[in-house]
Write a protein that holds these residues in place. Sequence first.
Motif, PDB file in Angstrom:
ATOM      1  N   ALA A  85     -55.935  49.517 -83.538  1.00 43.86           N
ATOM      2  CA  ALA A  85     -55.027  48.700 -84.350  1.00 43.86           C
ATOM      3  C   ALA A  85     -55.237  47.222 -84.029  1.00 43.86           C
ATOM      4  N   VAL A  86     -55.437  46.912 -82.749  1.00 43.10           N
ATOM      5  CA  VAL A  86     -55.663  45.509 -82.367  1.00 43.10           C
ATOM      6  C   VAL A  86     -56.906  44.977 -83.080  1.00 43.10           C
ATOM      7  N   LYS A  87     -57.981  45.802 -83.090  1.00 41.84           N
ATOM      8  CA  LYS A  87     -59.221  45.369 -83.758  1.00 41.84           C
ATOM      9  C   LYS A  87     -58.983  45.136 -85.251  1.00 41.84           C
ATOM     10  N   ASN A  90     -56.907  41.962 -85.812  1.00 39.86           N
ATOM     11  CA  ASN A  90     -57.705  40.739 -85.630  1.00 39.86           C
ATOM     12  C   ASN A  90     -58.654  40.500 -86.806  1.00 39.86           C
ATOM     13  N   ALA A  91     -59.159  41.595 -87.372  1.00 44.39           N
ATOM     14  CA  ALA A  91     -60.141  41.443 -88.459  1.00 44.39           C
ATOM     15  C   ALA A  91     -59.485  41.196 -89.827  1.00 44.39           C
ATOM     16  N   PHE A  92     -58.364  41.838 -90.091  1.00 48.11           N
ATOM     17  CA  PHE A  92     -57.874  41.874 -91.485  1.00 48.11           C
ATOM     18  C   PHE A  92     -56.475  41.327 -91.736  1.00 48.11           C
ATOM     19  N   ILE A 199     -59.059  46.611 -98.675  1.00 47.80           N
ATOM     20  CA  ILE A 199     -60.128  46.527 -97.669  1.00 47.80           C
ATOM     21  C   ILE A 199     -60.970  47.801 -97.790  1.00 47.80           C
ATOM     22  N   ARG A 200     -62.284  47.637 -97.895  1.00 50.25           N
ATOM     23  CA  ARG A 200     -63.146  48.801 -98.143  1.00 50.25           C
ATOM     24  C   ARG A 200     -63.346  49.636 -96.867  1.00 50.25           C
ATOM     25  N   VAL A 204     -63.573  48.843 -92.664  1.00 50.16           N
ATOM     26  CA  VAL A 204     -62.780  49.457 -91.599  1.00 50.16           C
ATOM     27  C   VAL A 204     -63.727  50.026 -90.547  1.00 50.16           C
ATOM     28  N   ARG A 205     -64.765  50.742 -91.022  1.00 51.97           N
ATOM     29  CA  ARG A 205     -65.736  51.353 -90.081  1.00 51.97           C
ATOM     30  C   ARG A 205     -66.455  50.301 -89.263  1.00 51.97           C
ATOM     31  N   ALA A 206     -66.796  49.181 -89.888  1.00 53.70           N
ATOM     32  CA  ALA A 206     -67.545  48.138 -89.179  1.00 53.70           C
ATOM     33  C   ALA A 206     -66.732  47.609 -87.999  1.00 53.70           C
ATOM     34  N   VAL A 207     -65.410  47.650 -88.118  1.00 48.56           N
ATOM     35  CA  VAL A 207     -64.550  47.104 -87.071  1.00 48.56           C
ATOM     36  C   VAL A 207     -64.180  48.146 -86.017  1.00 48.56           C
ATOM     37  N   THR A 208     -63.943  49.400 -86.472  1.00 53.11           N
ATOM     38  CA  THR A 208     -63.438  50.409 -85.517  1.00 53.11           C
ATOM     39  C   THR A 208     -64.550  51.326 -85.004  1.00 53.11           C
TER      40      THR A 208
END
Length: 347
Positions: A85-87, A90-92, A199-200, A204-208
């Motif tokens: 969730a933190v990631k 921070n990203a979105f 958000i695609r 989401v995958r790129a971040v998590t």
Amino acid sequence: MDPRLTRVVKAGPQAAELAAKLLCAGDIVAIPTETVYGLAASAFDEAACRRIFEAKGRPQDNPLIVHVADQDMLALVCEEVPPDAVKLINAFWPGPLSIVLKKSRRIPDTVSAGLPTVAVRMPASRAARDIIRAAGVPVAAPSANRSGRPSPTSAEHVLCDMAGRIPLVVDGGACSVGVESTVVDVTGTQPIVLRPGGIRMEQVRAVTGSAAAAGQPAGDAAPMSPGVKYKHYSPRAMVHVFTEPDSVQEILAAYDTSRTMGLRPVILCPQSDLVLYKDRHARSLGNGSSDAERAIFAELRSADERRDDLILIEYTDAMGEAVKDRITRAADRCCHEAVTGEVKEST
Ligand code: TXA
Ligand code: MG
């Protein structure tokens, strides 16, 4: 309540103050966000949240998304913020991503529909954050449509569904994203995308690192979003979705047949294919996913205003997963009604 008693006020400091006053007094108000307009109540006020369900005609077992203006408010609504969730935050954030977290005791069961979790997002819309900050409380807000109708992307759409049911619509103009937030559950072993949206999935995958779509679990069974079992986004007109490679030929045939039956069809298609439909009534969904997302709900609603009978949609992959999800659900409901004669409720 007389429909004329619903006020529309342009977004700005005065509107924020007025909306905040109503929210703090236990009222519900429509607010703009970058995704779609929301029907807002204080997330800590159970009676006010119950009135959201009444105004929408929403099934009680479908939980609401809670909107926060900053990270301090986030701490009030959830028990913990896990590393994924933190990631994502921070990203979105601020932006069109709702994160399902373990709820705090301050969130009433009406908001979470009895679940131990709560979906939270920080909207990118300045007007929305100003209202939440002025109210000083997190705000529960589903889309501001009557259940089953396409989501509202302008103040006029909200008035169409909610005049006489709420005291105030804050008008922030047309929504810049146009489809609802992506909902991601981070309470399990891996993030699950419960609803595609602004958000695609790849983002989401790129971040998590990993994320599965609901219904396609990798490993243990994926949780489902309560809302997905309801039919959504349906205009009065029948909706048919056509996919590549034969969509244009099939749409031409369906259009011409429906005209001979005395019906009023409309075609929604990529800008580049408008010419293929010649003098038929065809409308552009623009070029690519952002254009299609901004246009889709307004086009479904305009078809109803024109009293069209049939909406023929040429879907291309360039329109993206969120648009595919919304139009497929709009079409599902039509098929369901055609087969059973029964209209299912939705959010
Ligand atoms: O962009 C948006 O998300 C808009 C704007 C107003 O922020 N809101 C919105 O709310 O689309 P609504 O109620 O129309 O959709 C909320 C979705 C539903 O599918 C619901 O089931 C899901 O989020 N949801 C809410 N809380 C949940 C939870 N605790 N667990 C799983 N799904 C949840
Ligand atoms: Mg909705």
